[in-house]
Enzyme design. Structure first.
Site, PDB file in Angstrom:
ATOM      1  N   ARG A 138       0.839  -1.117  -0.046  1.00 23.48           N
ATOM      2  CA  ARG A 138      -0.090  -0.015   0.165  1.00 23.48           C
ATOM      3  C   ARG A 138       0.933   1.346   0.042  1.00 23.48           C
ATOM      4  O   ARG A 138       0.561   2.315  -0.783  1.00 23.48           O
ATOM      5  CB  ARG A 138      -0.873   0.158   1.199  1.00 23.48           C
ATOM      6  N   CYS A 146      -1.258   6.090   8.930  1.00 24.63           N
ATOM      7  CA  CYS A 146      -1.659   5.099   8.374  1.00 24.63           C
ATOM      8  C   CYS A 146      -2.836   5.532   7.182  1.00 24.63           C
ATOM      9  O   CYS A 146      -2.528   6.312   6.491  1.00 24.63           O
ATOM     10  CB  CYS A 146      -1.998   4.253   9.190  1.00 24.63           C
TER      11      CYS A 146
END
Length: 282
Positions: A182, A238
């Site tokens: 990611r 995040c």
């Protein structure tokens, strides 16, 4: 006690002490009611349930990310309804590697509440050890929670833009806590854009733990974060400000003093079309 992580056995020995509040934070992003259902089936005796979306996040708006940091007053009201006061000793657990329990831990730090801990390994380890469980919901006596917010623990979008643009010259380092694919922009299933904030380095939050879900020792964590200077400011982020919290927990465990959370995280960053996006390795 400086270590923010406690063992199931430590909690077992203290679970009926006055002033202790056990918080069940189990949750599933794909099914927001799964955690509450699991709590209703069985939980640690005396535990209250706190829901990520309803109790530990603010409503989603145009900016602020998928799990915005709640207003201190509203958060204090949720904690008070759960029977938590500023004098409570709070131990949080989940069954997702401390992902959601550490969110509660960080929010309590943000409110100036130091007596907050995360139970290592989580609920499955508690049950596997043969420790008591129940489906009985405790009678909760509401408390008055007086927050003492610490805004210095929270980083805002303007600061992140400056740090991203200035890099090392800013004196701070950005840590992306998501999985490496990611971070590199190769696999994005949660947000509309893939990649990372330019200048950020990648430390996947699960790498703070062993395969069984227990947190690594201080020695192992020091090795894991050996590339970071403990005297520099560290800002963790995040996807939405949740999975960065285990990294904040681990960094505190090994003595990092200047750890902040970018609350909106990647989902907030990409809500501003003008913000640049980086892909690949740093």
């Amino acid at each position: 006690m400086n270590d923010p992580i406690v063992t199931p056995r430590w909690l077992l020995a203290r679970m009926y002490e006055p002033g202790l509040v056990i918080a069940d934070c189990r949750f599933n992003l794909a099914d927001p009611e799964e955690g509450r259902g699991a709590y209703l089936r069985d939980h640690i005796p005396g535990a209250v349930y706190l829901h990520l979306d309803e109790d530990l996040s603010a409503p989603v708006r145009e900016h602020g990310g998928r799990h915005p940091v709640p207003d201190p007053g509203l958060l204090a009201a949720s904690l008070g309804r759960a029977g938590i006061s500023r004098s409570s000793l709070v131990v949080a657990y989940d069954d997702q590697g401390g992902l959601y329990a550490s969110r509660l831990w960080w929010l309590l730090q943000y409110l100036g509440h130091e007596r907050a801990y995360v139970m290592d390994q989580g609920y499955s380890a508690w049950k596997a050890a043969g420790f008591p469980v129940t489906d009985h919901r405790p009678v909760t006596i509401p408390a008055s929670y007086e927050p003492a917010p610490r805004p210095e623990l929270l980083a805002e979008i303007g600061e992140i833009r400056t740090i991203s643009a200035e890099g090392a010259a800013s004196g701070a380092i950005l840590i992306d806590s998501r999985a490496n694919d990611r971070y590199r922009g190769e696999n994005e299933t949660m947000d509309k854009k893939a990649g990372h904030i330019p200048g950020a380095v990648n430390y996947f939050w699960k790498d703070t733990q062993h395969a069984d879900g227990s947190y690594k020792s201080a020695e192992e964590l020091n090795e894991h974060f050996s590339g970071l200077d403990k005297d520099r400011e560290v800002i963790v982020y995040c996807g939405s400000g949740v999975s960065a919290c285990p990294n904040a927990l681990a960094l505190k465990r090994i003595g990092f003093k200047k750890v902040r959370l970018y609350g909106g995280s990647w989902s907030d960053w990409i809500s501003y079309e003008e913000n640049p996006v980086a892909t690949g390795e740093a």
